[in-house]
Design a protein around this motif. Structure first.
Motif, PDB file in Angstrom:
ATOM      1  N   VAL A  64      -4.155  66.147 119.265  1.00 45.77           N
ATOM      2  CA  VAL A  64      -4.475  67.316 118.448  1.00 45.77           C
ATOM      3  C   VAL A  64      -3.270  67.748 117.632  1.00 45.77           C
ATOM      4  CG1 VAL A  64      -4.996  69.774 118.582  1.00 45.77           C
ATOM      5  CG2 VAL A  64      -6.359  68.150 119.877  1.00 45.77           C
ATOM      6  N   GLN A  65      -2.095  67.760 118.257  1.00 46.03           N
ATOM      7  CA  GLN A  65      -0.890  68.156 117.539  1.00 46.03           C
ATOM      8  C   GLN A  65      -0.613  67.190 116.392  1.00 46.03           C
ATOM      9  OE1 GLN A  65       0.965  70.968 117.997  1.00 46.03           O
ATOM     10  NE2 GLN A  65       1.948  70.303 116.103  1.00 46.03           N
ATOM     11  N   ASN A  66      -0.819  65.884 116.675  1.00 50.69           N
ATOM     12  CA  ASN A  66      -0.605  64.895 115.623  1.00 50.69           C
ATOM     13  C   ASN A  66      -1.576  65.102 114.471  1.00 50.69           C
ATOM     14  OD1 ASN A  66       1.404  63.728 117.136  1.00 50.69           O
ATOM     15  ND2 ASN A  66       0.057  62.171 118.053  1.00 50.69           N
ATOM     16  N   LEU A  67      -2.819  65.417 114.812  1.00 50.74           N
ATOM     17  CA  LEU A  67      -3.815  65.624 113.773  1.00 50.74           C
ATOM     18  C   LEU A  67      -3.493  66.866 112.951  1.00 50.74           C
ATOM     19  CD1 LEU A  67      -7.106  64.790 115.698  1.00 50.74           C
ATOM     20  CD2 LEU A  67      -5.849  63.354 114.089  1.00 50.74           C
ATOM     21  N   LYS A  68      -2.969  67.860 113.617  1.00 49.57           N
ATOM     22  CA  LYS A  68      -2.606  69.079 112.896  1.00 49.57           C
ATOM     23  C   LYS A  68      -1.503  68.787 111.890  1.00 49.57           C
ATOM     24  CE  LYS A  68      -1.171  73.856 113.615  1.00 49.57           C
ATOM     25  NZ  LYS A  68      -0.832  74.897 114.604  1.00 49.57           N
ATOM     26  N   ASP A  69      -0.533  67.956 112.323  1.00 48.11           N
ATOM     27  CA  ASP A  69       0.541  67.590 111.407  1.00 48.11           C
ATOM     28  C   ASP A  69      -0.006  66.793 110.230  1.00 48.11           C
ATOM     29  OD1 ASP A  69       2.912  66.974 114.101  1.00 48.11           O
ATOM     30  OD2 ASP A  69       2.271  68.840 113.123  1.00 48.11           O
ATOM     31  N   TYR A  70      -1.032  65.971 110.496  1.00 52.56           N
ATOM     32  CA  TYR A  70      -1.562  65.084 109.454  1.00 52.56           C
ATOM     33  C   TYR A  70      -2.386  65.845 108.420  1.00 52.56           C
ATOM     34  CZ  TYR A  70      -4.151  61.284 107.278  1.00 52.56           C
ATOM     35  OH  TYR A  70      -4.702  60.426 106.372  1.00 52.56           O
TER      36      TYR A  70
ATOM     37  N   GLY B 158      -2.931  69.441 108.467  1.00 52.10           N
ATOM     38  CA  GLY B 158      -2.597  70.836 108.247  1.00 52.10           C
ATOM     39  C   GLY B 158      -3.636  71.794 108.783  1.00 52.10           C
ATOM     40  N   ARG B 159      -4.620  71.283 109.514  1.00 55.98           N
ATOM     41  CA  ARG B 159      -5.677  72.125 110.057  1.00 55.98           C
ATOM     42  C   ARG B 159      -5.817  71.892 111.552  1.00 55.98           C
ATOM     43  NH1 ARG B 159     -10.452  70.566 105.991  1.00 55.98           N
ATOM     44  NH2 ARG B 159      -9.428  68.545 106.272  1.00 55.98           N
ATOM     45  N   VAL B 160      -6.298  72.903 112.266  1.00 53.31           N
ATOM     46  CA  VAL B 160      -6.501  72.793 113.713  1.00 53.31           C
ATOM     47  C   VAL B 160      -7.839  72.112 113.965  1.00 53.31           C
ATOM     48  CG1 VAL B 160      -6.770  74.067 115.864  1.00 53.31           C
ATOM     49  CG2 VAL B 160      -5.139  74.851 114.130  1.00 53.31           C
ATOM     50  N   PRO B 161      -7.871  71.118 114.845  1.00 54.47           N
ATOM     51  CA  PRO B 161      -9.128  70.416 115.129  1.00 54.47           C
ATOM     52  C   PRO B 161     -10.165  71.351 115.738  1.00 54.47           C
ATOM     53  CG  PRO B 161      -7.248  69.159 115.902  1.00 54.47           C
ATOM     54  CD  PRO B 161      -6.724  70.508 115.530  1.00 54.47           C
TER      55      PRO B 161
ATOM     56  N   PHE C 159     -12.435  68.778 126.960  1.00 52.48           N
ATOM     57  CA  PHE C 159     -11.739  70.067 126.870  1.00 52.48           C
ATOM     58  C   PHE C 159     -10.518  69.941 125.966  1.00 52.48           C
ATOM     59  CE2 PHE C 159     -14.246  70.190 130.671  1.00 52.48           C
ATOM     60  CZ  PHE C 159     -14.724  71.494 130.729  1.00 52.48           C
ATOM     61  N   TYR C 160     -10.279  71.000 125.198  1.00 54.77           N
ATOM     62  CA  TYR C 160      -9.199  71.005 124.217  1.00 54.77           C
ATOM     63  C   TYR C 160      -7.837  71.219 124.875  1.00 54.77           C
ATOM     64  CZ  TYR C 160      -6.524  72.450 120.092  1.00 54.77           C
ATOM     65  OH  TYR C 160      -5.579  72.554 119.103  1.00 54.77           O
TER      66      TYR C 160
ATOM     67  N   LEU D 100     -16.482  65.837 117.487  1.00 57.52           N
ATOM     68  CA  LEU D 100     -15.821  66.006 116.193  1.00 57.52           C
ATOM     69  C   LEU D 100     -14.344  65.625 116.275  1.00 57.52           C
ATOM     70  CD1 LEU D 100     -17.434  69.393 115.060  1.00 57.52           C
ATOM     71  CD2 LEU D 100     -17.874  67.123 114.105  1.00 57.52           C
ATOM     72  N   ARG D 101     -13.685  66.014 117.375  1.00 59.90           N
ATOM     73  CA  ARG D 101     -12.272  65.637 117.530  1.00 59.90           C
ATOM     74  C   ARG D 101     -12.121  64.121 117.639  1.00 59.90           C
ATOM     75  NH1 ARG D 101     -12.326  69.989 121.228  1.00 59.90           N
ATOM     76  NH2 ARG D 101     -12.145  68.579 123.021  1.00 59.90           N
ATOM     77  N   LYS D 102     -13.083  63.487 118.319  1.00 58.76           N
ATOM     78  CA  LYS D 102     -13.043  62.031 118.446  1.00 58.76           C
ATOM     79  C   LYS D 102     -13.197  61.360 117.087  1.00 58.76           C
ATOM     80  CE  LYS D 102     -12.955  58.534 121.409  1.00 58.76           C
ATOM     81  NZ  LYS D 102     -11.841  58.321 122.353  1.00 58.76           N
ATOM     82  N   LEU D 103     -14.069  61.896 116.254  1.00 61.32           N
ATOM     83  CA  LEU D 103     -14.242  61.357 114.904  1.00 61.32           C
ATOM     84  C   LEU D 103     -12.964  61.512 114.086  1.00 61.32           C
ATOM     85  CD1 LEU D 103     -17.846  62.613 114.034  1.00 61.32           C
ATOM     86  CD2 LEU D 103     -17.118  60.232 114.209  1.00 61.32           C
ATOM     87  N   ILE D 104     -12.337  62.681 114.198  1.00 60.88           N
ATOM     88  CA  ILE D 104     -11.091  62.908 113.462  1.00 60.88           C
ATOM     89  C   ILE D 104     -10.015  61.937 113.936  1.00 60.88           C
ATOM     90  CG2 ILE D 104      -9.233  64.573 113.063  1.00 60.88           C
ATOM     91  CD1 ILE D 104     -11.354  66.782 113.279  1.00 60.88           C
TER      92      ILE D 104
END
Length: 735
Positions: free
Chosen positions: A14-20, A22-25, A58-59, A130-134
């Motif tokens: 999740v943190q990596n995705l946020k960096d990529y 700019g949005r929270v999953p 769980f997030y 949705l997080r898995k898709l991202i």
């Protein structure tokens, strides 16, 4: 059940995705707390949530650990209240990490009732999806920016990821043995409940089903046979090309490229390209000569077009009629001076008076006395030059004699370019070519006539070759029309029309068109002659039977894709869509060697890649995949011609990847009239199961009705004495 106790990777991702981005999953922390609180106060909520949510739903990492602790206690049949869960977390040294007993107490205080646990659990499942898709698409986007990435491989990987996500939110890299054993026991129990009934998808053949248990899910089944079942022509047979040249079939095999004539269902010729070139080694060949003097040398099993349809040479005798072209309107692009044409005509009509040198096929000058064959450039002349040659040839004599049989047949062939039939005869040591009038019909009419066979003579062992022609399955060889999947198709039909467990089937045919496959299915089901149907010669009663067969197929779910040269990636993509949209239960590929792999440098590596991909497809979709394959010619060297595993063509990887390998063998095709038990082989086909990863191997005999291209269960003859047994008093009693 034991869950991984190490730190879950979800929040790190999740943190990596946020960096990529700019949005929270996507996440719902309050709902996560509600679900966990409900599970702490109500064991029924544990039962509901654990059936819906995998651990990584769980997030927050601490919520994942709490959920794992609750599930571990639930699996052991222990209470899942505040005290027991805190003790379980303490044992795994995670109690302080999740916030201790105060945080667990806070979770229970947030929940007034557990009545909505299922609804809230499904919301968490959607957020996790949705997080898995991202996660998945972010990886593929990063790879897409890499210049070294293969676009088609990346597309296949992305589609595989999406398909796996749609099937399940989680796909563990490894399963705990406890889970596997539990699933296995359940599977064995389900099989036992069948009470001896079929556990897989039926092939429609009772003895084969008994041997294999039916086609099993995730199995790769290879059905192999010799290409064209020995239907070959002599290596020296000339094949007319689209540029007018005549090329030996052996040379076409070396080139692996040709554009030649094929006869359509309307009995008119068109240009086609072979999809495969087959070297069938040494075989006994027979020269067929017709009343017009046409000759062609083939094996006994090679079919010829007759007024009754395509029939193998072994069923023909002198006096039978076979189709020959009445015109071959093929012309090249070459032009030569009129003087060359006139000199060539003079050398044919007056060989003793023409002494000046003339150009040969390479443009070099040779003496023309005793001309034995035409220069090569003659056959590639354009229409006007060739017409000038024919006009001059026919202007002086109604027939002409030459000293060479090859030259006589070449002249008859060139006359045929303009629809002029000619007879070639051997008289008084010479060969006479006699034009017999035009064979040309009205525009759009048939371009064949039927010529009577006058001689069939053995020529001994000769190298033979064959060409695979898609759609029409025939080509013109030496100015004669000669011919070039029924079992696998029968398996697909039987699976789709099974009364106990019908399944949707997908057929990918790279050799036959969808219409041809449908026609074969209909004629086989209706039990009408396939060749009569193809020639439009069905009687009304037979046509009515075909219509009834069509009505029977109206309720089946068979999908046919006839894309030529289908690639591995495209096949997998189409199968995934068919699985998702129509829940297909069986895939048939006809045939493996016509597929396109990713490796173009080495054919064996390419076939190995295709084989592995088909096995991977079977496992991914959890359905049986049946692939047809060719055998090499090693079986031809054996006395009984029976195939074996080492005969699989082009790659040993096929044998390694396959769960089942079955061979189709017809002894009668090789002239073997009786088997080792002295039983007749006519009308009998053997299915030899040479490999069965999870069961026995063996041989199953089926009935083969060649007029309908139909396989059926073999009705075994029972002797009258088998109907009775003798009891202890030696009296006969009914069995």
């Amino acid at each position: 059940m034991q869950y991984e106790a190490s730190r879950p990777q979800g929040p790190v991702l999740v943190q990596n995705l946020k960096d990529y981005s700019g949005r929270v999953p996507p996440q719902a922390l309050d709902i996560e707390q509600y679900v966990l609180g409900a599970m702490l106060i109500d064991s029924e909520a544990v039962n509901i949530a654990s059936a819906i949510l995998p651990p990584d739903s769980f997030y927050l990492p601490k919520h994942t650990r709490i959920y794992q602790a609750i599930c571990e206690l639930f699996e052991k049949g222990q209470p899942t209240d505040l005290i027991t869960v805190s003790e379980q977390l303490k044992k795994s040294r995670h109690l302080d990490v999740v916030g201790g007993l105060p945080y667990l107490d806070e979770l229970t205080e947030r929940v007034a009732t557990s009545a909505n646990t299922e609804h809230h659990a499904r919301i968490l499942g959607q957020k996790a999806l949705l997080r898995k898709l991202i996660e998945t698409m972010s990886k593929r986007i990063t790879e897409a920016y890499d210049p070294a990435t293969d676009a088609f491989e990346l597309l296949d990987q992305a589609e595989t990821d999406l398909f796996s996500i749609s099937e399940s939110q989680v796909r563990r890299s490894a399963k705990n043995l406890t889970d596997i054993v539990r699933d296995t026991i359940q599977h064995l129990q389900n099989i036992t409940e069948h009470d001896g009934k079929l556990t897989g998808i039926t092939s429609g053949f009772s003895e084969l089903d008994e041997l294999t248990g039916g086609w099993q899910d995730s199995d790769l089944v290879i059905i192999a046979g010799r290409p064209s079942m020995g239907k070959c022509v002599d290596a020296d047979t000339p094949i007319l090309q689209s540029d007018g040249s005549l090329v030996r079939i052996a040379d076409l095999y070396e080139r692996q490229h040709a554009r030649l004539l094929t006869l359509g269902a309307d009995h008119r010729f068109s240009i086609t390209t072979p999809s495969a070139y087959v070297d069938d080694g040494l075989k006994p060949v027979y020269r067929v000569t017709t009343r017009l003097g046409r000759t062609v040398s083939t094996t006994l099993t090679h079919p010829f077009l007759t007024p009754r349809g395509w029939q193998p040479l072994g069923e023909l005798v002198t006096g039978c009629s076979i189709a020959v072209p009445s015109e071959l309107p093929v012309f090249g692009m070459k032009t030569v001076p009129d003087a060359h044409i006139s000199q060539l005509v003079a050398s044919i009509l007056h060989p003793d008076r023409v002494m000046r040198p003339m150009a040969d096929a390479r443009g070099q000058l040779v003496k023309s006395r005793g001309l034995q064959k035409l220069p090569g450039w003659t056959f590639t002349l354009d229409h006007d030059c060739l017409k000038s040659f024919v006009d001059q040839l026919l202007a002086i004599k109604r027939s002409f004699r030459v000293s060479s049989r090859q030259l006589a047949r070449q002249l008859a062939h060139l006359l045929l370019r303009f629809g002029i039939l000619a007879r070639v005869q051997h008289t008084a040591g010479d060969w006479t070519v006699t034009p017999m009038g035009t064979g040309r019909r009205e525009e759009g009419k048939e371009q064949i006539v039927y010529d009577e066979i006058t001689h069939i003579e053995a020529r001994g062992l000769r190298p033979v070759f064959d060409l695979t022609i898609d759609d029409t399955h025939n080509f013109v060889a030496s100015d004669v029309c000669v011919h070039n999947t029924a079992f696998a198709l029968a398996c697909a039909r039987n699976a789709a029309m099974s009364s106990d467990r019908p399944v949707s089937c997908a057929i990918f045919s790279m050799e036959m068109s969808a219409r041809q496959l449908a026609q074969r299915l209909l004629t086989s089901e209706a039990r009408v002659n396939a060749q009569a149907a193809r020639a439009g010669k069905l009687r009304q009663s037979e046509f009515d039977a075909v219509v009834r067969a069509a009505n029977a197929f109206a309720h089946t779910r068979i999908f046919i894709d006839d894309t030529a040269g289908l690639g591995v990636l495209e096949l997998r993509a189409k199968c995934r869509r068919l699985k998702s949209e129509h829940d297909i239960g069986l895939v048939l590929v006809d045939y493996l060697q016509l597929m396109q792999g990713r490796s173009k440098d080495n054919r064996e590596q390419e076939i190995a890649n295709i084989s592995r991909s088909l096995k991977g497809l079977a496992k991914e979709l959890d359905i049986p995949v049946i692939a047809l394959s060719q055998l090499n010619r090693n079986a031809e060297d054996r006395k009984d011609k029976r195939p074996q595993l080492s005969d699989l063509r082009e790659s040993g990887a096929i044998e390694q990847d396959a769960d089942v390998v079955a061979f189709i063998y017809r002894a009668s095709y090789y002239g073997i009239e009786f088997d080792k038990n002295k039983e007749p082989t006519e009308g009998v086909a053997e299915i030899i199961v040479g490999k069965h990863r999870n069961g026995p191997t063996g041989t199953v005999k089926l009935s083969f009705l060649k007029d309908y291209a139909r396989f059926e269960n073999l009705e075994r003859y029972r002797r009258p004495e088998d109907e009775f047994i003798t009891d202890s008093d030696e009296e006969q009693a009914p069995l």
